[in-house]
Write an enzyme that holds these catalytic residues in place. Structure first.
Site, short mmCIF file in Angstrom:
data_model
loop_
_atom_site.label_atom_id
_atom_site.label_comp_id
_atom_site.label_asym_id
_atom_site.label_seq_id
_atom_site.Cartn_x
_atom_site.Cartn_y
_atom_site.Cartn_z
CG HIS A 1 -63.90 9.89 84.89
ND1 HIS A 1 -63.09 9.86 86.02
CD2 HIS A 1 -63.65 8.73 84.22
CE1 HIS A 1 -62.41 8.73 86.03
NE2 HIS A 1 -62.71 8.03 84.95
CB CYS B 1 -62.01 6.42 82.11
SG CYS B 1 -63.54 5.47 82.13
#
Length: 191
Positions: free
Chosen positions: A151, A167
């Site tokens: 992301h 992440c």
């Protein structure tokens, strides 16, 4: 009567003073080893190209390699005509880092964010709608591992650092570009 030294003598003194200050650096520069030092693998300058064949059997719909050591994401298109490298943020610790093979299962522009139970407990974080304060940035690509994503981020200080809870983060401009060229089903490997 006192006489002043000629101007050229003062210049010589000034030049000599400057050279005496610079001499240690000049000597040090001459005594550096001729052998190149081992590369530091913790910043953007440590990027090196990768060969997809070292990580995947075939390109399928495309391939992404997330290298947590050099903090870089490598992308290959399905027909091998497009290869790109992006700087990333990576997980803060090995305990938060999931390694192995996965794939992109969903993509979202303007993602909302719900913290995991451990994030709620540790930080008191709550749900965050899309917007400039959202930790997922402007785009998110969801992996088939629950709670793991590739992301964007609005906090550009995180890129190039160990700063996530698992992440892989990219600059918003980079995730927007990657988002457009990456189909659902693209294989991903995290090393």
């Amino acid at each position: 009567m006192m006489t002043r030294p000629p101007l050229h003598t003062r210049r010589h003194v000034l030049i000599g003073g400057v050279l005496s200050l610079a001499a240690p650096q000049l000597l040090q520069a001459q005594t550096l080893p001729e052998e190149p030092q081992a590369p530091v693998r913790h910043n953007v300058s440590s990027f090196s190209s990768q060969d997809w064949r070292d990580h995947f059997d075939d390109l399928g719909k495309g391939a992404i390699l997330c290298d947590t050591i050099s903090r870089a994401l490598h992308y290959w298109s399905a027909d091998e005509s497009d290869y790109r490298v992006y700087p990333t943020s990576v997980p803060r610790s090995d305990e938060l880092t999931k390694r192995g093979y996965t794939k992109i299962v969903r993509k979202r522009v303007g993602p909302d964010w719900t913290p995991t139970a451990s994030q709620k407990e540790r930080f008191g974080w709550t749900y965050m709608p899309p917007g400039p304060d959202n930790p997922l940035g402007t785009h998110a690509m969801y992996l088939d591992w629950p709670a793991y994503l590739i992301h964007g981020t609005h906090d550009t200080r995180k890129i190039g650092r160990q700063s996530s809870d698992g992440c892989i983060g990219l600059f918003n401009s980079a995730i927007a570009e990657l988002f457009e060229i990456t189909p659902i089903g693209t294989q991903v490997r995290v090393i």
